[in-house]
Design an enzyme around this catalytic site. Structure first.
Site, PDB file in Angstrom:
ATOM      1  N   SER A 245     -27.729 -31.143 -98.692  1.00 22.61           N
ATOM      2  CA  SER A 245     -26.704 -31.176 -99.746  1.00 22.61           C
ATOM      3  C   SER A 245     -27.330 -31.064-101.130  1.00 22.61           C
ATOM      4  O   SER A 245     -28.541 -31.244-101.312  1.00 22.61           O
ATOM      5  CB  SER A 245     -25.874 -32.461 -99.677  1.00 22.61           C
ATOM      6  OG  SER A 245     -26.460 -33.471-100.460  1.00 22.61           O
ATOM      7  N   THR A 246     -26.444 -30.829-102.086  1.00 22.90           N
ATOM      8  CA  THR A 246     -26.860 -30.703-103.489  1.00 22.90           C
ATOM      9  C   THR A 246     -27.440 -32.005-104.044  1.00 22.90           C
ATOM     10  O   THR A 246     -28.136 -31.999-105.049  1.00 22.90           O
ATOM     11  CB  THR A 246     -25.632 -30.236-104.315  1.00 22.90           C
ATOM     12  OG1 THR A 246     -26.065 -29.859-105.597  1.00 22.90           O
ATOM     13  CG2 THR A 246     -24.587 -31.318-104.453  1.00 22.90           C
ATOM     14  N   LYS A 247     -27.161 -33.127-103.366  1.00 21.21           N
ATOM     15  CA  LYS A 247     -27.601 -34.429-103.874  1.00 21.21           C
ATOM     16  C   LYS A 247     -29.115 -34.623-103.805  1.00 21.21           C
ATOM     17  O   LYS A 247     -29.651 -35.506-104.469  1.00 21.21           O
ATOM     18  CB  LYS A 247     -26.878 -35.554-103.146  1.00 21.21           C
ATOM     19  CG  LYS A 247     -25.389 -35.584-103.423  1.00 21.21           C
ATOM     20  CD  LYS A 247     -25.075 -35.853-104.889  1.00 21.21           C
ATOM     21  CE  LYS A 247     -23.593 -35.853-105.170  1.00 21.21           C
ATOM     22  NZ  LYS A 247     -23.276 -36.114-106.572  1.00 21.21           N
ATOM     23  N   ASP A 248     -29.809 -33.778-103.011  1.00 18.70           N
ATOM     24  CA  ASP A 248     -31.280 -33.834-103.011  1.00 18.70           C
ATOM     25  C   ASP A 248     -31.818 -33.651-104.428  1.00 18.70           C
ATOM     26  O   ASP A 248     -32.810 -34.251-104.821  1.00 18.70           O
ATOM     27  CB  ASP A 248     -31.861 -32.695-102.152  1.00 18.70           C
ATOM     28  CG  ASP A 248     -31.756 -32.971-100.668  1.00 18.70           C
ATOM     29  OD1 ASP A 248     -31.190 -34.007-100.286  1.00 18.70           O
ATOM     30  OD2 ASP A 248     -32.244 -32.120 -99.887  1.00 18.70           O
TER      31      ASP A 248
END
Ligand code: PMP
Length: 362
Positions: free
Chosen positions: A64-67
């Site tokens: 996900s983009t949260k990395d």
């Protein structure tokens, strides 16, 4: 070495031996964060004018983009000398951010504490524990200022623990900065500046705000379009700058919209918000998987649903080059959007019987 006889020059020979012995590998999983691909959407957009490309964030190692924000915020704390090996990272999430923080913590040698709501599924809690996180399950039905709430538990642990960092993604400027430094420049480079519209779901607002800020600095004409959920306050706040609690009611899409105003959203760089519904977004996620071969999460469906509604309002024409963020991977939604039982339990198949639903022409 097979080339030993042909190369008399010893330095060149040694260099070639060295090169042949090199192993082409990443040093650890964190080196794979960012630089996600843009993929042209060829089918799901066939009835809409314009060219559409998805930035597929499930290609990050934590899917996900949260990395991006986990790595950026932790490395900023390291740069400022706040963190040293063995210290603790704290956050209130059972979602993508929790997974990303747990992953970064493993590689960098930090403890990871996540305070989550008792509403979180067992699967999610097991997944976070599998990634080494210490998970505190807090009662769901207490107010945010109750000492037992997951907000208060996380805050208390942070205050009592020296050398800890509280990610606090909804109220952390570094969430915006992470996307200003990475997602924005990547999109500008990948499109060679040929971008007319940027579309992203807004939860904390970090993705849309940081990316849009960078893109508008390159070309102020780029239209920035935010996707919000029915049941959330963001669209109304954008239009009136007033918090309207009448907008708030429960909805199913996770990670999109909010019942408060996050300071990680810069409302000034967003041109327009559009709201989407649970049912249409769920069907759209399933449709993306079946038509594009991209197994995407619920909010990717929400983003595509938003694009369809924006197209109906005349937002795009033949010359539009639209970049949309697909934030995460479908595997996190096996017991929801990708479960026919769940879809049925939500009434999302009500208008069709199940046999018909299975045969929907995607
Ligand atoms: N989609 C999903 C699945 C998410 O978890 C989030 C984060 N809450 C978003 C979209 C929205 O991203 P942001 O928080 O950067 O606005």
């Amino acid at each position: 070495m097979h080339f030993s006889k042909t190369y008399k020059n010893k330095t060149l020979y040694n260099l070639l031996v060295f090169m042949e012995q090199q192993i082409n590998a990443f040093n650890n999983v964190l080196e794979l964060i960012g630089n996600t691909p843009l993929i042209k959407l060829n089918h799901i957009t066939k009835n809409i004018k314009g060219n559409f490309y998805a930035k597929v964030e499930s290609f990050n190692p934590g899917h996900s983009t949260k990395d991006r924000i986990a790595l950026y915020i932790i490395e900023e704390a390291e740069r400022k000398g706040i963190l040293k090996p063995g210290d603790t990272i704290i956050e209130t999430t059972s979602g993508n951010t929790g997974f990303s923080i747990a992953m970064v913590s493993i590689i960098k040698g930090y403890e990871c504490i996540l305070a989550v709501s008792s509403k979180s599924s067992k699967d999610k809690i097991d997944m976070l524990r599998s990634m080494g996180a210490k998970v505190y399950v807090c009662p769901a039905h207490v107010s945010a200022d109750d000492p037992r709430s997951y907000y208060q538990v996380a805050k208390r642990i942070h205050e009592e623990m020296s050398g800890s960092v509280y990610i606090n993604q909804y109220f952390n400027q570094l969430n915006i900065d992470a996307h200003y430094k990475t997602t924005g420049p990547e999109i500008w480079k990948q499109t060679n500046g040929n971008i007319t519209h940027f579309v992203a779901c807004s939860g904390t607002g970090g993705t849309i705000s940081g990316t849009a800020k960078y893109l508008k600095e390159q070309n102020p004409k780029i239209r920035v379009l935010g996707i919000d959920a029915y049941g959330s306050v963001l669209k109304k706040y954008h239009e009136t700058r007033e918090f309207d609690s009448d907008e708030i009611y429960p909805y199913r899409i996770e990670g999109l919209g909010k019942n408060l105003i996050p300071t990680a959203t810069d409302f000034d760089v967003i041109d327009k918000f559009i709201k989407v519904k649970d049912e249409e977004s769920a069907h759209k996620a399933r449709e993306i998987s079946k038509t594009e071969g991209l197994f995407v999460g619920y909010t990717s469906g929400a983003a595509m649903q938003g694009i369809e509604q924006l197209a109906e309002e005349g937002e795009f024409d033949e010359n539009s080059n639209v970049i949309v963020i697909f934030p995460d991977h479908g595997s996190r939604y096996m017991s929801k959007v990708y479960s026919d039982d769940w879809m049925r339990s939500q009434g999302f198949f009500d208008s069709k019987n199940i046999e018909e639903a299975q045969k929907i022409e995607y």
